[in-house]
Scaffold this motif. Structure first.
Motif, PDB file in Angstrom:
ATOM      1  N   LEU A 643       0.932  -1.644  -0.040  1.00 15.49           N
ATOM      2  CA  LEU A 643       0.110  -0.082   0.187  1.00 15.49           C
ATOM      3  C   LEU A 643       1.090   1.388  -0.197  1.00 15.49           C
ATOM      4  O   LEU A 643       0.768   2.450  -0.849  1.00 15.49           O
ATOM      5  CB  LEU A 643      -0.957   0.229   0.886  1.00 15.49           C
ATOM      6  N   VAL A 644       2.088   1.271   0.618  1.00 19.86           N
ATOM      7  CA  VAL A 644       2.627   2.364   0.766  1.00 19.86           C
ATOM      8  C   VAL A 644       3.819   2.563  -0.448  1.00 19.86           C
ATOM      9  O   VAL A 644       3.686   3.882  -1.072  1.00 19.86           O
ATOM     10  CB  VAL A 644       4.161   1.806   2.124  1.00 19.86           C
ATOM     11  N   THR A 645       3.704   1.343  -1.408  1.00 17.83           N
ATOM     12  CA  THR A 645       4.076   1.363  -2.480  1.00 17.83           C
ATOM     13  C   THR A 645       3.644   1.989  -3.515  1.00 17.83           C
ATOM     14  O   THR A 645       3.989   3.089  -4.051  1.00 17.83           O
ATOM     15  CB  THR A 645       4.965   0.281  -3.118  1.00 17.83           C
ATOM     16  N   ASN A 646       2.355   2.004  -3.212  1.00 16.21           N
ATOM     17  CA  ASN A 646       1.415   1.864  -4.600  1.00 16.21           C
ATOM     18  C   ASN A 646       1.479   3.477  -4.462  1.00 16.21           C
ATOM     19  O   ASN A 646       1.045   4.859  -5.086  1.00 16.21           O
ATOM     20  CB  ASN A 646       0.286   1.825  -4.605  1.00 16.21           C
ATOM     21  N   SER A 647       0.929   4.457  -3.002  1.00 14.81           N
ATOM     22  CA  SER A 647       0.820   5.427  -2.454  1.00 14.81           C
ATOM     23  C   SER A 647       2.551   6.582  -3.553  1.00 14.81           C
ATOM     24  O   SER A 647       1.646   7.293  -3.840  1.00 14.81           O
ATOM     25  CB  SER A 647       0.232   5.487  -1.328  1.00 14.81           C
ATOM     26  N   ILE A 648       2.979   6.057  -2.685  1.00 13.24           N
ATOM     27  CA  ILE A 648       4.830   7.051  -3.184  1.00 13.24           C
ATOM     28  C   ILE A 648       4.451   6.840  -4.513  1.00 13.24           C
ATOM     29  O   ILE A 648       5.067   7.707  -5.126  1.00 13.24           O
ATOM     30  CB  ILE A 648       5.680   6.357  -2.437  1.00 13.24           C
ATOM     31  N   ARG A 649       4.444   5.834  -5.332  1.00 11.80           N
ATOM     32  CA  ARG A 649       4.299   5.569  -6.976  1.00 11.80           C
ATOM     33  C   ARG A 649       3.397   6.247  -7.847  1.00 11.80           C
ATOM     34  O   ARG A 649       3.800   7.089  -8.472  1.00 11.80           O
ATOM     35  CB  ARG A 649       4.560   4.087  -7.211  1.00 11.80           C
ATOM     36  N   TYR A 650       2.412   6.454  -7.058  1.00 12.71           N
ATOM     37  CA  TYR A 650       1.497   6.894  -7.945  1.00 12.71           C
ATOM     38  C   TYR A 650       0.951   8.070  -7.071  1.00 12.71           C
ATOM     39  O   TYR A 650       0.085   8.518  -8.223  1.00 12.71           O
ATOM     40  CB  TYR A 650      -0.025   6.095  -8.017  1.00 12.71           C
ATOM     41  N   GLY A 651       0.515   8.300  -5.978  1.00 14.10           N
ATOM     42  CA  GLY A 651       0.070   9.215  -5.049  1.00 14.10           C
ATOM     43  C   GLY A 651       0.828  10.764  -5.102  1.00 14.10           C
ATOM     44  O   GLY A 651       1.769  10.954  -5.930  1.00 14.10           O
ATOM     45  N   LYS A 652       0.168  11.436  -4.615  1.00  9.64           N
ATOM     46  CA  LYS A 652       0.862  12.549  -3.603  1.00  9.64           C
ATOM     47  C   LYS A 652       0.949  12.848  -2.566  1.00  9.64           C
ATOM     48  O   LYS A 652       0.606  12.194  -2.093  1.00  9.64           O
ATOM     49  CB  LYS A 652       0.225  13.896  -4.168  1.00  9.64           C
ATOM     50  N   SER A 653       2.115  13.950  -1.932  1.00 11.02           N
ATOM     51  CA  SER A 653       2.139  14.192  -0.255  1.00 11.02           C
ATOM     52  C   SER A 653       1.517  14.828   0.001  1.00 11.02           C
ATOM     53  O   SER A 653       0.416  15.506  -0.835  1.00 11.02           O
ATOM     54  CB  SER A 653       3.808  14.811  -0.252  1.00 11.02           C
ATOM     55  N   PRO A 654       0.637  15.416   1.316  1.00  8.13           N
ATOM     56  CA  PRO A 654       1.146  14.093   1.996  1.00  8.13           C
ATOM     57  C   PRO A 654       0.890  12.537   1.900  1.00  8.13           C
ATOM     58  O   PRO A 654      -0.070  12.172   0.951  1.00  8.13           O
ATOM     59  CB  PRO A 654       1.061  15.023   3.201  1.00  8.13           C
ATOM     60  N   ILE A 655       1.624  11.964   2.534  1.00  8.23           N
ATOM     61  CA  ILE A 655       1.163  10.468   3.201  1.00  8.23           C
ATOM     62  C   ILE A 655       0.959  10.425   4.102  1.00  8.23           C
ATOM     63  O   ILE A 655       2.504  10.276   4.659  1.00  8.23           O
ATOM     64  CB  ILE A 655       2.354   9.715   1.836  1.00  8.23           C
ATOM     65  N   HIS A 656       0.098   9.444   4.858  1.00 11.64           N
ATOM     66  CA  HIS A 656       0.246   8.852   6.440  1.00 11.64           C
ATOM     67  C   HIS A 656       0.178   7.195   6.262  1.00 11.64           C
ATOM     68  O   HIS A 656      -0.818   6.951   5.469  1.00 11.64           O
ATOM     69  CB  HIS A 656      -0.918   9.488   7.000  1.00 11.64           C
ATOM     70  N   LEU A 657       1.121   6.199   7.249  1.00  7.39           N
ATOM     71  CA  LEU A 657       0.127   5.539   7.441  1.00  7.39           C
ATOM     72  C   LEU A 657      -0.654   5.494   8.947  1.00  7.39           C
ATOM     73  O   LEU A 657      -0.071   5.612   9.471  1.00  7.39           O
ATOM     74  CB  LEU A 657       0.778   4.111   7.277  1.00  7.39           C
ATOM     75  N   ARG A 658      -1.722   4.803   8.687  1.00  7.69           N
ATOM     76  CA  ARG A 658      -2.124   4.369  10.490  1.00  7.69           C
ATOM     77  C   ARG A 658      -2.648   3.396  10.902  1.00  7.69           C
ATOM     78  O   ARG A 658      -3.477   2.857   9.439  1.00  7.69           O
ATOM     79  CB  ARG A 658      -3.369   5.722  10.225  1.00  7.69           C
ATOM     80  N   LEU A 659      -2.249   2.864  11.571  1.00 11.04           N
ATOM     81  CA  LEU A 659      -2.739   1.270  12.108  1.00 11.04           C
ATOM     82  C   LEU A 659      -3.758   1.453  13.198  1.00 11.04           C
ATOM     83  O   LEU A 659      -3.377   2.784  13.976  1.00 11.04           O
ATOM     84  CB  LEU A 659      -1.725   0.563  12.701  1.00 11.04           C
ATOM     85  N   ILE A 660      -4.640   1.052  13.112  1.00 12.63           N
ATOM     86  CA  ILE A 660      -6.184   1.327  13.619  1.00 12.63           C
ATOM     87  C   ILE A 660      -5.998  -0.685  14.486  1.00 12.63           C
ATOM     88  O   ILE A 660      -6.919  -1.361  13.906  1.00 12.63           O
ATOM     89  CB  ILE A 660      -7.529   1.881  13.035  1.00 12.63           C
ATOM     90  N   LEU A 661      -6.349  -0.596  15.814  1.00 10.02           N
ATOM     91  CA  LEU A 661      -7.222  -1.122  16.650  1.00 10.02           C
ATOM     92  C   LEU A 661      -8.360  -1.210  17.080  1.00 10.02           C
ATOM     93  O   LEU A 661      -8.850  -0.621  17.790  1.00 10.02           O
ATOM     94  CB  LEU A 661      -6.160  -2.571  17.170  1.00 10.02           C
ATOM     95  N   GLN A 662      -8.361  -2.115  16.578  1.00  9.72           N
ATOM     96  CA  GLN A 662     -10.944  -2.502  17.244  1.00  9.72           C
ATOM     97  C   GLN A 662     -11.255  -3.563  17.329  1.00  9.72           C
ATOM     98  O   GLN A 662     -10.142  -4.284  17.841  1.00  9.72           O
ATOM     99  CB  GLN A 662     -11.573  -1.726  15.975  1.00  9.72           C
ATOM    100  N   ASP A 663     -12.040  -4.255  16.565  1.00 10.45           N
ATOM    101  CA  ASP A 663     -12.292  -5.448  16.638  1.00 10.45           C
ATOM    102  C   ASP A 663     -11.982  -5.994  15.147  1.00 10.45           C
ATOM    103  O   ASP A 663     -12.037  -7.156  14.924  1.00 10.45           O
ATOM    104  CB  ASP A 663     -14.024  -5.449  15.878  1.00 10.45           C
TER     105      ASP A 663
END
Length: 726
Positions: A643-663
């Protein structure tokens, strides 16, 4: 000579006086032989003896005492007999013929007696001339009185029929309740017209939509009855009891053929189908049952049941005119009963469909605690198209939906189901509230074009809200729908009891769905943890008699009380605002917000550099170790890497990674590009194109959601069963 004639006529009357009863018998025998059909009317036959006796006595009094015929009036018995003729529907010509025939016979008896008393033919002729003159004068004057009494009674009878028909039109069919409509038929006809009315409906009519013609001895249910006797002792079947009529009996014949019958009960006893035991026959004989009308209840070509009209206290039996009148009333009632039956069936079907399309159970959410209620309307308009929904979204968010389809019945319920499905489909692609309502507006317009012209215009209102427990932001848009109430968490003020601040949102409301071309607007606001978001349809606060402002005040008071579970809040709101069945459908959804533990959210800003992928993998591994999810580390690192590689290659800044723990464990990568990734089939020698396919294989769910700032690609994984879900 005149004096001699008067004396002779007086003597003639004195001679006949001791034999008056014998003379009456002779007159009655003459009448019976000349007009035998009159003796089928028992009340007329019984009164004929009194009437004839009265006429004989008046005649003898005139000649014996020399009374002036001008001063002599027709006896009361003659007037009563004429009224009985009118009540029984006997033509006036029959009455006049009876009147003339009786007096002519009496005149002949007196002439015969005159010939026996004297041989002076000159005196006999003179007496006969005077006797005839007085008799004709008496008949003429009496006929006028008798005809007047007959016409008066006939007019009164006609007026009663018109009144009965008018009462039937007013009082039958006031509701769409089958049993109530049948009881209205029994109530209208009992008293003035019949002494007992019973209404039986075929069991198949009550249980099924179709009404096949009865065969054999069909089962009926006594749905309504009324008698002039308290408690209906003259009815052998209790209300609500099921029974059958023997094959070949008059009721069975009426049901099978659809033909109305007029039955007379003779002195020998009631028919077997009406009195199964000797005690029952004795009772019916005691109350004097003498005539019955059997009227099949038919509507739209179907036989629904049987109405029966009985007379026992009313002296006059039913006649053909009564049968026609009863047929008209029964036919009117049958249509109303059929309308009520069809409405009940359609309402039950629509309500079943409605409930099946609504959420069947409350799904536990980490973002909110919810409770909901749906109440169908209590009016005759039928079930409406109100609905609610709670839809889990990516990133621990949840969508809260309330809508109202314009209209009633199956069409509204079906349309509601189609719109709810469409909302879920649009929610699945994570549209913003205003965008979702725009797409839903297009759906309604398409439905309008596809539906028949006679189906009515399709329109609806909808409120769509998204709550994010991470940011505690609520995004909301309305398409012509009433805005929700928001209650903040209770704030304790010293020793005072905790109270909530309750406000009704003020924001732009878009047009109802189906108009097209008009914009919707999303409003965002922050909610404290523990806030109450109350969504509802207008049936909760709007009524024909109530004031909306008063209802809003009551709603605010209930929400402002000490903290209660959403389930209890729903019950208290309905009890306070709708103590009786609502006039309109009501959908109510109460949600208490939660905030996600900051320790269950991990965010990492990333530069637009391929070298940042290693840092993202390391950040993911460390976070999962902290959360005790080492078992998911390998798969999660692979997904984060892709997912990060895809955003760096095809997306634009800014880029953020977020991990969420719930169910679940959710990985999100944000970038400022609006271009959405898509799966494609990578060919054998392609160097790329397999990243999203790998993510799709490893994740339980994945997708993309757009915002005004860019897009988020997310992927969810189920937590291991051996781990405690936080």
């Amino acid at each position: 000579m005149g004096t001699d004639v008067d004396v002779f006529l007086s003597r003639l009357a004195q001679e006949l006086r001791p034999r008056a009863a014998q003379s009456v018998d002779v007159l009655l025998q003459r009448l019976r032989s000349e007009l035998p059909e009159l003796w089928t009317y028992e009340d007329v036959a019984a009164l004929a003896l009194e009437e004839t006796t009265a006429h004989v006595n008046v005649f003898l009094d005139m000649f014996e005492h020399g009374l002036d015929v001008i001063e002599v009036e027709a006896p009361p018995e003659a007037l009563e007999l004429s009224r009985r003729f009118a009540q029984s529907g006997i033509p006036l010509s029959k009455l006049l013929r009876t009147y003339r025939l009786g007096h002519m016979s009496l005149l002949q008896l007196m002439q015969a007696e005159a010939a026996r008393l004297t041989s002076d033919w000159e005196l006999i002729n003179a007496a006969s001339i005077k006797l005839i003159a007085i008799a004709f004068e008496y008949v003429d004057r009496g006929s006028e009185e008798v005809v007047a009494a007959y016409q008066e009674e006939r007019d009164r009878r006609l007026q009663r029929k018109l009144i009965l028909i008018n009462e039937a039109s007013k009082r039958i069919g006031t509701t769409l309740d089958t049993a109530r409509t049948a009881q209205e038929l029994a109530d209208v006809g009992t008293g003035e017209f019949a002494d007992l009315i019973t209404v039986d409906l075929l069991d198949s009519v009550l249980r099924e939509e179709g009404t096949p013609p009865p065969a054999g001895a069909p089962t009926l249910c006594r749905i309504a009855q009324r008698s002039v006797l308290s408690g209906c002792p003259d009815s052998a079947v209790a209300t609500g009891e099921r029974h059958t009529y023997p094959a070949g009996s008059e009721p069975a014949h009426a049901l099978a053929t659809g033909q109305s019958l007029l039955c007379r009960v003779t002195a020998s006893g009631a028919p077997a189908w009406l009195a199964a035991s000797s005690d029952r026959r004795d009772f019916l004989h005691t109350v004097g049952l003498h005539s019955i009308l059997l009227l099949p209840l038919q509507a739209r070509g179907d036989t629904l049941g049987l109405a029966q009209f009985f007379r026992h206290r009313t002296a006059a039996p039913f006649d053909e005119d009564d049968l026609l009148l009863a047929q008209e009333i029964a036919a009117r009632a049958a249509v109303y009963i059929d309308n009520a039956r069809r409405y009940t069936h359609e309402r039950a079907t629509a309500l079943t469909l409605q409930r099946s399309l609504l959420p069947q159970r409350v799904v536990e959410q980490s973002a909110v605690v919810t409770a909901a209620r749906y109440l169908p309307s209590g009016s005759r308009a039928g079930v409406g198209g109100d609905w609610y929904d709670v839809i889990p979204l990516s990133g621990a968010r949840v969508a809260l939906v309330v809508g109202d389809v314009v209209g009633r019945g199956l069409h509204a319920a079906a349309t509601m189901g189609r719109l709810r499905t469409a909302v879920r489909a649009f929610a699945d692609i994570d549209l913003m509230p205003d965008e979702l309502l725009t797409h839903l507006d297009d759906v309604v317009i398409r439905l309008q074009r596809e539906e028949a012209r006679d189906a009515g215009e399709t329109s609806a209102t909808c409120l769509y809200a998204i709550y994010d427990p991470v940011s505690r932001l609520c995004s909301l848009a309305s398409a012509g729908h009433v805005l929700p109430a928001v209650a903040t968490p209770p704030a304790a003020d010293g020793d005072a009891p905790a109270s909530r601040s309750v406000d009704f949102l003020e924001m732009p409301i878009g047009p109802p769905l189906g108009l097209g071309g008009l914009p919707f607007e999303t409003t965002q606001f922050e909610l404290s943890e523990g806030s109450l978001l109350t969504l509802f349809t207008d049936g909760l606060i709007e009524s024909r008699t109530g004031d909306v402002d008063v209802a809003r005040t009551v709603l605010r008071d209930v929400l402002a009380r000490a903290p209660m579970p959403p389930e209890e809040i729903c019950d208290r709101l309905l009890a306070a605002l709708l103590p009786s069945r609502p006039a309109d459908d009501v959908a109510l959804l109460v949600a208490r917000t939660r905030a996600l533990d900051p320790g269950h959210v991990a965010t990492l800003p990333l530069p637009s550099d391929p070298a940042a992928v290693a840092g993202a993998r390391s950040f993911t591994s460390d976070t999962l170790t902290t959360w005790g999810l080492e078992e998911l580390a390998f798969a999660t690192e692979l997904m984060v890497s892709e997912l990060v590689t895809n955003s760096i290659r095809y997306g634009k800044s800014p880029i953020h990674l977020r991990l969420i723990l719930q169910d679940t464990l959710t990985c999100e990568v944000f970038d400022a590009s609006s271009t959405a990734p898509h799966l494609r089939r990578a060919r054998t020698f392609d160097e790329g194109g397999r990243g999203l396919l790998l993510v799709a294989q490893l994740a339980e769910r994945w997708g993309t959601r757009h915002s005004r700032e860019g897009k988020v690609i997310w992927a969810e994984q189920a937590l291991p069963d051996n781990l405690i879900r936080r």
